[in-house]
Design an enzyme around this catalytic site. Structure first.
Site, mmCIF file in Angstrom:
data_model
loop_
_atom_site.group_PDB
_atom_site.id
_atom_site.type_symbol
_atom_site.label_atom_id
_atom_site.label_comp_id
_atom_site.label_asym_id
_atom_site.label_seq_id
_atom_site.Cartn_x
_atom_site.Cartn_y
_atom_site.Cartn_z
ATOM 1 N N TYR A 143 2.252 31.403 24.864
ATOM 2 C CA TYR A 143 2.596 32.112 23.635
ATOM 3 C C TYR A 143 3.642 31.313 22.877
ATOM 4 O O TYR A 143 4.668 30.929 23.440
ATOM 5 C CB TYR A 143 3.137 33.509 23.957
ATOM 6 C CG TYR A 143 3.532 34.329 22.759
ATOM 7 C CD1 TYR A 143 2.579 34.876 21.912
ATOM 8 C CD2 TYR A 143 4.878 34.571 22.483
ATOM 9 C CE1 TYR A 143 2.954 35.642 20.810
ATOM 10 C CE2 TYR A 143 5.259 35.333 21.387
ATOM 11 C CZ TYR A 143 4.288 35.867 20.555
ATOM 12 O OH TYR A 143 4.662 36.621 19.465
ATOM 13 N N ASP A 238 7.276 23.647 23.911
ATOM 14 C CA ASP A 238 7.869 24.903 23.453
ATOM 15 C C ASP A 238 8.906 25.311 24.495
ATOM 16 O O ASP A 238 8.574 25.873 25.535
ATOM 17 C CB ASP A 238 6.772 25.958 23.305
ATOM 18 C CG ASP A 238 7.319 27.332 22.933
ATOM 19 O OD1 ASP A 238 8.556 27.522 22.972
ATOM 20 O OD2 ASP A 238 6.513 28.219 22.631
ATOM 21 N N LYS A 266 16.220 31.602 20.710
ATOM 22 C CA LYS A 266 17.459 32.361 20.575
ATOM 23 C C LYS A 266 18.646 31.854 21.381
ATOM 24 O O LYS A 266 19.780 32.182 21.068
ATOM 25 C CB LYS A 266 17.184 33.828 20.875
ATOM 26 C CG LYS A 266 16.225 34.051 22.032
ATOM 27 C CD LYS A 266 15.451 35.351 21.900
ATOM 28 C CE LYS A 266 14.286 35.433 22.871
ATOM 29 N NZ LYS A 266 13.131 34.630 22.468
#
Length: 430
Positions: A143, A238, A266
């Site tokens: 994802y 990623d 984040k």
């Protein structure tokens, strides 16, 4: 009258789709209403009903030193007193970029953005602009945010909710996204050969975290590097989850493989809304205003996020002993949970990399999307609610990674193991 999680969820459903602002927060796969939180300190959450939980979500990864970490809070307060946003350059952006360059292999230049999704979307645009090609290879169950190019056989909330491809994604976008099998180099070779000279990038979670924690098999990441080199294809890691978590330099450092572009989320802002993408000077020079690939954002490099992220990453950079402690704590929890499941003769596979961990209720070695699907979802549902009842907050899905923090104490880990013993006993006897 004080609001409770139940009444807040009823209110939320009247104004917010599904009552949540991200599907990952919903309890669809485990049943029941989500817990509404009031505050957190270290590794302890407190909900609006006043109940406390030991936290293994950690805002989905960034709270590596715990919630409300003192230096981060102080940095945010100091920055906010000056202004919450300028829309103009600031010194802290420069300091942050320089720090990331020191910590992350292969990052010559980095662009701050506003989320991990935006970072991955931008990375793919840059790869396409750099190569002049259109197609992208991703992996089933990985994802990379909710960008159109990524919602093809996706993980995370899409997998949890049983909608790995999303309405609203056009056929034109879908045809440029090719899907390979995680940990299977042959599936990648087949696609590269079939679409020779057409693939701009291969994007991968170096440690899958959105179909549960699944480590790369030996040679998988190095094999991707070799395949990309052979076909002038951009390799994108990623590292929204793994960056600065599985090692000081992320998965690139831990596995000794350097990507062409790496994306962060984040943790760059210690939990504030932020992301980043960076890479080699040659590739990043195509990004506007140096080059023709346009990417922009009014809030990119937001001073609050930069101040928070700089405080957190500086601590990790200056004191790498944090990573040794995280390894020790995660190993301790891993062993305790393994003993619990063996004692109750429950089939369970526990995967972990650094301070990321997942429990799959299956006899299978979990190494890809297909084997992750063999987990017993009903047993996980009962186990999840048992843990919640006993004061342990896990991700509300069998397909998400758990995250440990250095604020987890040995007493908390022991309490978690005891809760697991009770929860699994109740689950198999219900």
């Amino acid at each position: 009258m004080l609001e409770t999680s139940k009444t807040l969820f009823e209110r939320a459903q009247q104004s917010i789709p599904g009552g949540v602002n991200s599907p990952a927060r919903a309890f669809n796969s485990v049943g029941g209403a989500p817990v509404f939180l009031e505050q957190a300190r270290g590794s302890v959450l407190t909900d609006v009903d006043g109940k406390e939980y030991i936290d293994y979500v950690g805002s989905w990864g960034p709270m590596i030193l715990g919630h409300a970490y003192g230096p981060v809070i102080e940095a945010v307060q100091e920055a906010a007193a000056k202004s919450t946003s300028f829309g103009a350059p600031t010194e802290i952006e420069v300091k942050m970029a320089e720090l990331v360059k020191q910590m992350a292999p292969g990052v010559d230049k980095i662009r701050m953005v506003n989320s991990g999704t935006e970072a991955c979307m931008s990375a793919i645009r840059v790869a396409r602009g750099y190569t002049g090609r259109d197609k992208v290879i991703k992996f089933e169950g990985n994802y990379h945010g909710h960008g159109d190019s990524f919602l093809i056989n996706a993980g995370s909330g899409a997998l949890t909710l049983g909608t790995p491809s999303s309405p609203g994604v056009t056929e034109g976008t879908a045809k440029d996204t090719l899907t390979a099998d995680f940990n299977d180099l042959n599936s990648v070779k087949k696609l590269l050969n079939e679409y020779k000279g057409e693939v701009a990038a291969i994007i991968v979670e170096p440690v899958a975290g959105n179909m549960g924690c699944i480590p790369p098999q030996k040679g998988f990441l190095a094999g991707l590097r070799e395949l990309c080199d052979a076909q002038d294809t951009v390799l994108v890691f990623d590292e929204v989850m793994t960056g600065f978590r599985v090692a000081q330099g992320g998965a690139q450092q831990r596995f000794g493989v350097t990507a062409d572009i790496v994306t962060y989320g984040k943790i760059i802002g210690a939990g504030l809304p932020v992301g980043a993408f960076g890479g080699s000077r040659e590739i990043m020079q195509v990004v506007s205003p140096d080059g023709p690939v346009y990417q922009a954002g009014t809030l990119s490099g937001n001073p609050l996020a930069m101040a928070a992220g700089y405080a957190l990453l500086s601590e990790l950079y200056e004191n790498p002993v944090h990573y040794d402690e995280l390894e020790e704590k995660t190993t301790y929890l891993f062993r305790g949970m393994k003993e619990v499941f063996e004692h109750h003769e429950v089939s369970a596979t526990i995967n972990r990399v650094g301070s990321m961990m997942s429990v799959f209720f299956t006899r299978e070695e979990v190494r890809d999307f297909q084997t992750a699907q063999t987990t017993n979802r009903e047993l996980f549902r009962d186990f999840f609610h048992g843990m919640l009842t006993n004061g342990v907050y896990l991700p509300p899905s069998p397909f998400e990674s758990w995250f440990l923090a250095n604020s987890h104490t040995e007493a908390m880990l022991d309490e978690t193991i005891t809760a697991a013993d009770t929860a699994i006993a109740d689950a198999i006897n219900s």
